[in-house]
Design an enzyme around this catalytic site. Structure first.
Site, PDB file in Angstrom:
ATOM      1  N   ALA A  31       0.793  -1.229   0.000  1.00 26.76           N
ATOM      2  CA  ALA A  31       0.000   0.000   0.000  1.00 26.76           C
ATOM      3  C   ALA A  31       0.824   1.277   0.000  1.00 26.76           C
ATOM      4  O   ALA A  31       0.280   2.356  -0.219  1.00 26.76           O
ATOM      5  CB  ALA A  31      -0.951  -0.007   1.198  1.00 26.76           C
ATOM      6  N   ALA A  32       2.121   1.188   0.252  1.00 26.74           N
ATOM      7  CA  ALA A  32       2.980   2.371   0.193  1.00 26.74           C
ATOM      8  C   ALA A  32       3.715   2.469  -1.135  1.00 26.74           C
ATOM      9  O   ALA A  32       4.507   3.389  -1.350  1.00 26.74           O
ATOM     10  CB  ALA A  32       3.988   2.360   1.343  1.00 26.74           C
ATOM     11  N   GLY A  33       3.461   1.540  -2.033  1.00 25.59           N
ATOM     12  CA  GLY A  33       4.142   1.506  -3.317  1.00 25.59           C
ATOM     13  C   GLY A  33       3.539   2.452  -4.338  1.00 25.59           C
ATOM     14  O   GLY A  33       2.490   3.065  -4.117  1.00 25.59           O
ATOM     15  N   ARG A 117      13.301 -15.180 -14.205  1.00 26.42           N
ATOM     16  CA  ARG A 117      11.872 -15.242 -13.873  1.00 26.42           C
ATOM     17  C   ARG A 117      11.605 -16.266 -12.771  1.00 26.42           C
ATOM     18  O   ARG A 117      10.782 -16.056 -11.884  1.00 26.42           O
ATOM     19  CB  ARG A 117      11.058 -15.579 -15.129  1.00 26.42           C
ATOM     20  CG  ARG A 117       9.545 -15.398 -14.940  1.00 26.42           C
ATOM     21  CD  ARG A 117       8.815 -15.565 -16.259  1.00 26.42           C
ATOM     22  NE  ARG A 117       7.380 -15.406 -16.095  1.00 26.42           N
ATOM     23  CZ  ARG A 117       6.749 -14.241 -16.131  1.00 26.42           C
ATOM     24  NH1 ARG A 117       7.431 -13.141 -16.316  1.00 26.42           N
ATOM     25  NH2 ARG A 117       5.439 -14.177 -15.981  1.00 26.42           N
ATOM     26  N   ASN A 150       3.316  -8.873  -9.970  1.00 22.44           N
ATOM     27  CA  ASN A 150       3.837  -9.843 -10.946  1.00 22.44           C
ATOM     28  C   ASN A 150       4.800 -10.867 -10.349  1.00 22.44           C
ATOM     29  O   ASN A 150       5.452 -10.577  -9.349  1.00 22.44           O
ATOM     30  CB  ASN A 150       4.533  -9.081 -12.079  1.00 22.44           C
ATOM     31  CG  ASN A 150       3.530  -8.449 -13.021  1.00 22.44           C
ATOM     32  OD1 ASN A 150       2.524  -9.059 -13.356  1.00 22.44           O
ATOM     33  ND2 ASN A 150       3.802  -7.226 -13.426  1.00 22.44           N
ATOM     34  N   ASP A 178      -3.090  -4.822 -20.384  1.00 23.92           N
ATOM     35  CA  ASP A 178      -2.707  -5.274 -21.725  1.00 23.92           C
ATOM     36  C   ASP A 178      -3.836  -5.028 -22.727  1.00 23.92           C
ATOM     37  O   ASP A 178      -3.600  -4.670 -23.874  1.00 23.92           O
ATOM     38  CB  ASP A 178      -2.355  -6.754 -21.684  1.00 23.92           C
ATOM     39  CG  ASP A 178      -1.354  -7.064 -20.595  1.00 23.92           C
ATOM     40  OD1 ASP A 178      -0.277  -6.463 -20.595  1.00 23.92           O
ATOM     41  OD2 ASP A 178      -1.666  -7.893 -19.708  1.00 23.92           O
ATOM     42  N   HIS A 206       0.088 -12.737 -18.340  1.00 20.23           N
ATOM     43  CA  HIS A 206       0.495 -11.325 -18.347  1.00 20.23           C
ATOM     44  C   HIS A 206       2.020 -11.298 -18.436  1.00 20.23           C
ATOM     45  O   HIS A 206       2.730 -11.135 -17.448  1.00 20.23           O
ATOM     46  CB  HIS A 206       0.011 -10.633 -17.073  1.00 20.23           C
ATOM     47  CG  HIS A 206       0.489  -9.213 -16.948  1.00 20.23           C
ATOM     48  ND1 HIS A 206       0.161  -8.228 -17.854  1.00 20.23           N
ATOM     49  CD2 HIS A 206       1.282  -8.619 -16.022  1.00 20.23           C
ATOM     50  CE1 HIS A 206       0.723  -7.088 -17.485  1.00 20.23           C
ATOM     51  NE2 HIS A 206       1.425  -7.302 -16.378  1.00 20.23           N
TER      52      HIS A 206
END
Length: 345
Positions: A31-33, A117, A150, A178, A206
């Site tokens: 929430a702070a991002g 990844r 992600n 997208d 995604h």
């Protein structure tokens, strides 16, 4: 913790000055991002759930970011949003997910230079294991979970598998960003407004394997291929631009998509809670049970979806899938299967 009751009683008269709907509790992680910073104020303003729908905001962050989160809370307070009934800022998932109606899992560790990844999947996998368990133990019955962080498809799959007892149909991951990117490219090529582009489907993951399906999309009610005759562009540059748009934004501004990601997250929840226009659909990644379009069972896969007038969430069946499209869809699904195999533990 900050509270705004939404029901103001006169001290001397006892008159109730305002009566509102039952609040919806929305939990936002990370929430702070940057994404959350672009998202929270729009939720608080009523853009996601409606201008008459009060909300309780529960904001989850890691402990080192609590001071930064407190600054976000102060700004939310200073906006004096009338729909916001309560704000809870915490580093405890049990507190954050308590009685949540919507869990928006925005926070995740970003991919860094030299990181593969599979490394990202391993790091974030542990986070979504814990969050899935906390949601199952604390959230409200019927809670919906929407993953933005992600790799969102597989993070969603991990959370779903660890949310014991919750319906698989209640878990979603974001591909609306997208879809918007694809619509913008088609509109620019055709020289029309973005609103003229409908029926766009993002299939699969995604990621750079996603498939923006121009074959079933429409421009001003006509098939895209009737409006844009440049098949080579549609099958090459168009698809590559959509697939690689996130990387292009990072290269251009030195940071990943934030405002556009927040917009797509908000609009996805709005689409999931608002009846879809007749004849149209939207893209969202959801659980594949193996009965639609030959998609593999047991992955979180983007596909065309609708919200019906009664609130039922359906998958749009019966769309023609040509050989070119089938190959693109299978490639993205194979990547999802590979990711699933990497996080089985």
């Amino acid at each position: 913790m900050w509270q705004n009751s939404g029901l103001t009683a006169g001290v001397e008269t006892g008159i109730i000055c305002g009566v509102m709907k039952t609040p919806v509790t929305v939990t936002v992680t990370g929430a702070a991002g940057n994404i959350a910073y672009s998202l929270l104020f729009r939720i608080a303003a009523g853009e996601m759930l409606g201008a008459d729908q009060p909300v309780i905001l529960k904001l989850l962050e890691i402990t080192p970011c609590l001071e930064k989160l407190n600054g976000v809370v102060m700004e939310l307070e200073d906006c004096a949003f009338p729909l916001v009934q309560e704000i809870v800022a915490t580093d405890d998932p049990a507190v954050a997910f308590k009685n949540a109606d919507w869990c928006m899992l925005v926070g995740s560790v970003p991919r860094k230079a030299g990181m593969e990844r599979k490394d990202l999947l391993s790091i974030n996998g542990k986070v979504f294991v814990g969050q899935g368990k906390a949601i199952a133990e604390n959230a409200a019955p019927g809670c919906k979970v929407f993953v933005v962080g992600n790799p969102c498809n597989t993070n969603c799959l991990i959370a779903m598998h660890n949310a014991t007892g919750m319906p698989k149909e209640n878990f979603f991951a974001m591909t609306m960003l997208d879809e918007y990117r694809a619509k913008a490219q088609l509109a620019a090529k055709a020289g029309v407004q973005v609103s003229d582009v409908t029926n766009m489907t993002i299939w699969g993951n995604h990621s750079a394997t996603q498939y923006p399906d121009y074959t079933n999309a429409k421009i001003c009610g006509k098939p895209v291929t009737e409006v844009i005759s440049d098949t080579e562009w549609l099958q090459t540059d168009f698809i590559k631009t959509v697939q690689q748009r996130g990387a292009a934004i990072i290269q251009a501004r030195g940071l990943s998509s934030a405002a556009s990601a927040a917009n797509a997250a908000l609009m996805t929840v709005k689409n999931l809670t608002t009846p879809t226009a007749e004849g149209d659909w939207y893209s969202v990644a959801r659980y594949s049970d193996g009965t639609h379009y030959g998609l593999p069972e047991g992955i979180i896969c983007s596909m065309p979806s609708r919200t019906e007038a009664d609130g039922t969430l359906t998958i749009v069946d019966g769309l023609p899938i040509d050989e070119f499209s089938r190959g693109k869809i299978e490639a993205s699904c194979n990547e999802l299967l590979e990711e699933r195999a990497e996080v089985l533990g």
